[in-house]
Design a protein around this motif. Structure first.
Motif, mmCIF file in Angstrom:
data_model
loop_
_atom_site.group_PDB
_atom_site.id
_atom_site.type_symbol
_atom_site.label_atom_id
_atom_site.label_comp_id
_atom_site.label_asym_id
_atom_site.label_seq_id
_atom_site.Cartn_x
_atom_site.Cartn_y
_atom_site.Cartn_z
ATOM 1 N N GLY A 1 0.806 -1.210 0.000
ATOM 2 C CA GLY A 1 0.000 0.000 0.000
ATOM 3 C C GLY A 1 0.841 1.263 0.000
ATOM 4 N N PRO A 2 0.227 2.395 -0.322
ATOM 5 C CA PRO A 2 0.951 3.666 -0.301
ATOM 6 C C PRO A 2 1.414 3.991 1.116
ATOM 7 N N ARG A 3 2.505 4.751 1.202
ATOM 8 C CA ARG A 3 3.029 5.106 2.520
ATOM 9 C C ARG A 3 3.783 6.424 2.422
ATOM 10 N N ASN A 4 3.816 7.125 3.544
ATOM 11 C CA ASN A 4 4.557 8.375 3.635
ATOM 12 C C ASN A 4 5.978 8.084 4.089
ATOM 13 N N THR A 5 6.913 8.884 3.594
ATOM 14 C CA THR A 5 8.296 8.815 4.046
ATOM 15 C C THR A 5 8.684 10.200 4.549
ATOM 16 N N ALA A 6 9.861 10.324 5.106
ATOM 17 C CA ALA A 6 10.326 11.623 5.588
ATOM 18 C C ALA A 6 10.524 12.608 4.437
ATOM 19 N N GLN A 7 10.661 12.112 3.200
ATOM 20 C CA GLN A 7 10.893 12.993 2.048
ATOM 21 C C GLN A 7 9.754 12.985 1.039
ATOM 22 N N GLY A 8 8.609 12.428 1.393
ATOM 23 C CA GLY A 8 7.499 12.432 0.448
ATOM 24 C C GLY A 8 6.582 11.255 0.640
ATOM 25 N N LYS A 9 6.030 10.770 -0.476
ATOM 26 C CA LYS A 9 5.075 9.675 -0.444
ATOM 27 C C LYS A 9 5.445 8.649 -1.504
ATOM 28 N N ILE A 10 5.311 7.373 -1.160
ATOM 29 C CA ILE A 10 5.512 6.294 -2.117
ATOM 30 C C ILE A 10 4.136 5.738 -2.450
ATOM 31 N N LEU A 11 3.824 5.666 -3.725
ATOM 32 C CA LEU A 11 2.527 5.158 -4.165
ATOM 33 C C LEU A 11 2.455 3.654 -3.951
ATOM 34 N N GLY A 12 1.258 3.112 -4.023
ATOM 35 C CA GLY A 12 1.070 1.670 -3.916
ATOM 36 C C GLY A 12 1.837 0.944 -5.004
ATOM 37 N N GLU A 13 2.332 -0.250 -4.676
ATOM 38 C CA GLU A 13 3.159 -1.021 -5.610
ATOM 39 C C GLU A 13 2.570 -2.410 -5.849
ATOM 40 N N PRO A 14 1.913 -2.621 -7.015
ATOM 41 C CA PRO A 14 1.461 -3.974 -7.355
ATOM 42 C C PRO A 14 2.594 -4.755 -8.025
ATOM 43 N N ASN A 15 2.525 -6.071 -7.938
ATOM 44 C CA ASN A 15 3.572 -6.893 -8.525
ATOM 45 C C ASN A 15 3.010 -8.277 -8.821
ATOM 46 N N LEU A 16 3.200 -8.765 -10.044
ATOM 47 C CA LEU A 16 2.748 -10.094 -10.431
ATOM 48 C C LEU A 16 3.948 -10.901 -10.910
ATOM 49 N N ASN A 17 4.143 -12.082 -10.327
ATOM 50 C CA ASN A 17 5.243 -12.975 -10.700
ATOM 51 C C ASN A 17 4.678 -14.315 -11.145
ATOM 52 N N LEU A 18 5.348 -14.938 -12.113
ATOM 53 C CA LEU A 18 4.979 -16.268 -12.579
ATOM 54 C C LEU A 18 6.194 -17.178 -12.471
ATOM 55 N N ALA A 19 5.937 -18.445 -12.179
ATOM 56 C CA ALA A 19 7.034 -19.412 -12.103
ATOM 57 C C ALA A 19 6.538 -20.777 -12.559
ATOM 58 N N PHE A 20 7.412 -21.483 -13.259
ATOM 59 C CA PHE A 20 7.160 -22.860 -13.649
ATOM 60 C C PHE A 20 8.359 -23.677 -13.177
ATOM 61 N N SER A 21 8.101 -24.855 -12.631
ATOM 62 C CA SER A 21 9.210 -25.681 -12.161
ATOM 63 C C SER A 21 8.902 -27.153 -12.396
ATOM 64 N N LYS A 22 9.985 -27.924 -12.506
ATOM 65 C CA LYS A 22 9.866 -29.371 -12.703
ATOM 66 C C LYS A 22 11.031 -30.039 -11.993
ATOM 67 N N ASP A 23 10.684 -31.020 -11.162
ATOM 68 C CA ASP A 23 11.723 -31.823 -10.509
ATOM 69 C C ASP A 23 12.272 -32.819 -11.520
ATOM 70 N N ILE A 24 13.602 -32.991 -11.468
ATOM 71 C CA ILE A 24 14.270 -33.932 -12.378
ATOM 72 C C ILE A 24 15.204 -34.825 -11.577
ATOM 73 N N TRP A 25 15.778 -35.806 -12.242
ATOM 74 C CA TRP A 25 16.746 -36.730 -11.661
ATOM 75 C C TRP A 25 16.231 -37.323 -10.346
ATOM 76 N N LYS A 26 15.024 -37.893 -10.456
ATOM 77 C CA LYS A 26 14.398 -38.539 -9.299
ATOM 78 C C LYS A 26 14.261 -37.579 -8.118
ATOM 79 N N ASP A 27 13.811 -36.383 -8.395
ATOM 80 C CA ASP A 27 13.564 -35.333 -7.395
ATOM 81 C C ASP A 27 14.823 -34.852 -6.680
ATOM 82 N N LYS A 28 15.985 -34.997 -7.304
ATOM 83 C CA LYS A 28 17.231 -34.520 -6.703
ATOM 84 C C LYS A 28 17.634 -33.147 -7.227
#
Length: 161
Positions: A119-146
């Motif tokens: 969420g947005p927040r105030n700092t001693a030098q101003g204001k920081i706007l809200g920051e959305p962020n979307l991440n994607l990940a794909f994973s696969k275990d290999i070598w018998k889960d090692k």
């Protein structure tokens, strides 16, 4: 799960902006750099939830509501050799949230989507706007889960500028 917390940090790091002279066109040169301030206090309420609607789909999320108090002065020397001390005391209330979805796909492939928002927040030098962020990940275990092969895409929409 619901929890209350209190956190005290000494030498808390904060990014600050300092005007450091002007260029040939007379435009001020601003430097942004991290500094260690005296102390940061944070207290709040955090709520976490996990939900498995199906065997192949896991959801978890949290929301964090908190008060942040920063205390400290910073002294620097400007381009003319003057010693300048700035006070960075600041109090702000803000929140953050995260929702993560993990889907187990055929062939042992896992797909994770994580959405975070601070969420947005105030700092001693101003204001920081809200920051959305979307991440994607794909994973696969290999070598018998090692070992695991993973592909991550951070900040899909380049929203954390």
């Amino acid at each position: 799960m619901l929890r209350l917390y209190y956190n005290r940090t000494t030498d808390a790091t904060q990014f600050i902006r300092i005007v450091d002279g002007v260029n040939e066109e007379g435009i001020p040169i601003t430097i942004s750099s991290p500094i260690n301030l005296n102390t940061e206090y944070r207290y709040g309420l955090e709520f976490n939830v996990n939900y498995n609607p199906f065997k192949w789909w896991r959801l978890n999320g949290n929301i964090n509501l908190f008060q942040e108090q920063t205390r400290g002065d910073y002294t620097y020397t400007d381009t003319e050799g003057n010693s300048i001390t700035q006070n960075f005391d600041n109090d702000t209330f803000t929140w953050s949230s995260r929702v993560a979805s993990t889907v187990n796909l055929p062939g042992g492939l896992d797909w994770q989507t994580t959405f975070m928002y601070r969420g947005p927040r105030n700092t001693a030098q101003g204001k920081i706007l809200g920051e959305p962020n979307l991440n994607l990940a794909f994973s696969k275990d290999i070598w018998k889960d090692k070992a695991t092969i993973a592909l991550n895409v951070q900040d899909v929409f380049n929203s954390r500028k």
